[in-house]
Design a protein around this motif. Structure first.
Motif, PDB file in Angstrom:
ATOM      1  N   ASP A  19       0.986  -1.228  -0.006  1.00 31.97           N
ATOM      2  CA  ASP A  19       0.102   0.016  -0.086  1.00 31.97           C
ATOM      3  C   ASP A  19       0.799   1.226  -0.169  1.00 31.97           C
ATOM      4  O   ASP A  19       0.293   2.408  -0.463  1.00 31.97           O
ATOM      5  CB  ASP A  19      -1.055   0.139   1.349  1.00 31.97           C
ATOM      6  CG  ASP A  19      -2.175  -0.911   1.322  1.00 31.97           C
ATOM      7  OD1 ASP A  19      -2.471  -1.418   0.129  1.00 31.97           O
ATOM      8  OD2 ASP A  19      -2.693  -1.424   2.226  1.00 31.97           O
ATOM      9  N   GLU A  21       3.299   4.074  -1.251  1.00 38.45           N
ATOM     10  CA  GLU A  21       3.907   4.668  -2.534  1.00 38.45           C
ATOM     11  C   GLU A  21       5.123   5.246  -2.270  1.00 38.45           C
ATOM     12  O   GLU A  21       6.188   4.846  -2.994  1.00 38.45           O
ATOM     13  CB  GLU A  21       2.665   5.647  -3.066  1.00 38.45           C
ATOM     14  CG  GLU A  21       3.365   6.230  -4.320  1.00 38.45           C
ATOM     15  CD  GLU A  21       2.376   7.141  -4.814  1.00 38.45           C
ATOM     16  OE1 GLU A  21       2.361   7.824  -6.103  1.00 38.45           O
ATOM     17  OE2 GLU A  21       1.192   7.860  -4.283  1.00 38.45           O
ATOM     18  N   GLU A  39       3.986   0.587  -8.522  1.00 37.71           N
ATOM     19  CA  GLU A  39       2.661  -0.334  -8.176  1.00 37.71           C
ATOM     20  C   GLU A  39       3.125  -1.834  -8.716  1.00 37.71           C
ATOM     21  O   GLU A  39       2.499  -2.755  -8.290  1.00 37.71           O
ATOM     22  CB  GLU A  39       1.663  -0.045  -8.707  1.00 37.71           C
ATOM     23  CG  GLU A  39       0.954   1.462  -7.985  1.00 37.71           C
ATOM     24  CD  GLU A  39      -0.494   1.784  -8.342  1.00 37.71           C
ATOM     25  OE1 GLU A  39      -1.422   0.891  -7.807  1.00 37.71           O
ATOM     26  OE2 GLU A  39      -0.844   2.436  -9.100  1.00 37.71           O
ATOM     27  N   TYR A  70      -0.919   4.898  -1.350  1.00 37.45           N
ATOM     28  CA  TYR A  70      -1.379   5.077  -2.638  1.00 37.45           C
ATOM     29  C   TYR A  70      -2.825   5.701  -2.723  1.00 37.45           C
ATOM     30  O   TYR A  70      -3.333   6.389  -3.588  1.00 37.45           O
ATOM     31  CB  TYR A  70      -1.381   3.783  -3.669  1.00 37.45           C
ATOM     32  CG  TYR A  70      -0.249   3.292  -4.152  1.00 37.45           C
ATOM     33  CD1 TYR A  70       0.581   3.970  -5.061  1.00 37.45           C
ATOM     34  CD2 TYR A  70       0.313   2.082  -3.547  1.00 37.45           C
ATOM     35  CE1 TYR A  70       1.640   3.363  -5.663  1.00 37.45           C
ATOM     36  CE2 TYR A  70       1.555   1.672  -4.011  1.00 37.45           C
ATOM     37  CZ  TYR A  70       2.226   2.193  -4.986  1.00 37.45           C
ATOM     38  OH  TYR A  70       3.238   1.621  -5.641  1.00 37.45           O
ATOM     39  N   ASP A  71      -3.397   5.452  -1.570  1.00 37.26           N
ATOM     40  CA  ASP A  71      -5.137   6.065  -1.353  1.00 37.26           C
ATOM     41  C   ASP A  71      -4.834   7.495  -0.772  1.00 37.26           C
ATOM     42  O   ASP A  71      -5.832   8.141  -0.507  1.00 37.26           O
ATOM     43  CB  ASP A  71      -5.546   5.239  -0.541  1.00 37.26           C
ATOM     44  CG  ASP A  71      -5.335   5.102   1.096  1.00 37.26           C
ATOM     45  OD1 ASP A  71      -4.213   5.886   1.254  1.00 37.26           O
ATOM     46  OD2 ASP A  71      -5.955   4.481   1.930  1.00 37.26           O
ATOM     47  N   GLY A  72      -3.649   8.171  -0.970  1.00 35.24           N
ATOM     48  CA  GLY A  72      -3.425   9.412  -0.371  1.00 35.24           C
ATOM     49  C   GLY A  72      -3.356   9.613   1.165  1.00 35.24           C
ATOM     50  O   GLY A  72      -3.023  10.753   1.653  1.00 35.24           O
ATOM     51  N   THR A  73      -3.367   8.412   1.833  1.00 35.16           N
ATOM     52  CA  THR A  73      -3.276   8.798   3.170  1.00 35.16           C
ATOM     53  C   THR A  73      -1.586   9.101   3.582  1.00 35.16           C
ATOM     54  O   THR A  73      -0.897   8.416   2.814  1.00 35.16           O
ATOM     55  CB  THR A  73      -3.521   7.351   4.018  1.00 35.16           C
ATOM     56  OG1 THR A  73      -4.994   7.065   3.712  1.00 35.16           O
ATOM     57  CG2 THR A  73      -3.428   7.496   5.453  1.00 35.16           C
TER      58      THR A  73
END
Length: 81
Positions: A19, A21, A39, A70-73
């Protein structure tokens, strides 16, 4: 200095490496060290890259450690010496 490494290792152990990035280490003198994953990289490749990168960090001089998924967290660990 190993306390800083322990903190970072502890936070990373709570996350799925696939997860993540990118990672960034920021030093007191303003220098930065970064690691980005693609990825398409599998877990084994990521683990090897991460271990090598963590070993290269100058922990004594580390001011902040940032993790972006990757989800911006985003996670940030700030160290005060």
């Amino acid at each position: 200095m190993m306390l800083k490494r322990s903190w970072v290792d502890g936070v990373l152990s709570l996350l799925d490496i696939e997860d993540i990035e990118k990672l960034k280490a920021e030093y007191y003198n303003g220098d930065e060290s970064k690691l980005s994953f693609d990825e398409s990289q599998n877990e084994a490749e990521r683990v090897a890259m991460l271990a090598e990168w963590l070993d290269s960090i100058k922990w004594k001089f580390l001011k902040e450690f940032k993790i972006e998924l990757y989800d911006g967290t985003k996670y940030k660990i700030k160290f005060c010496d």
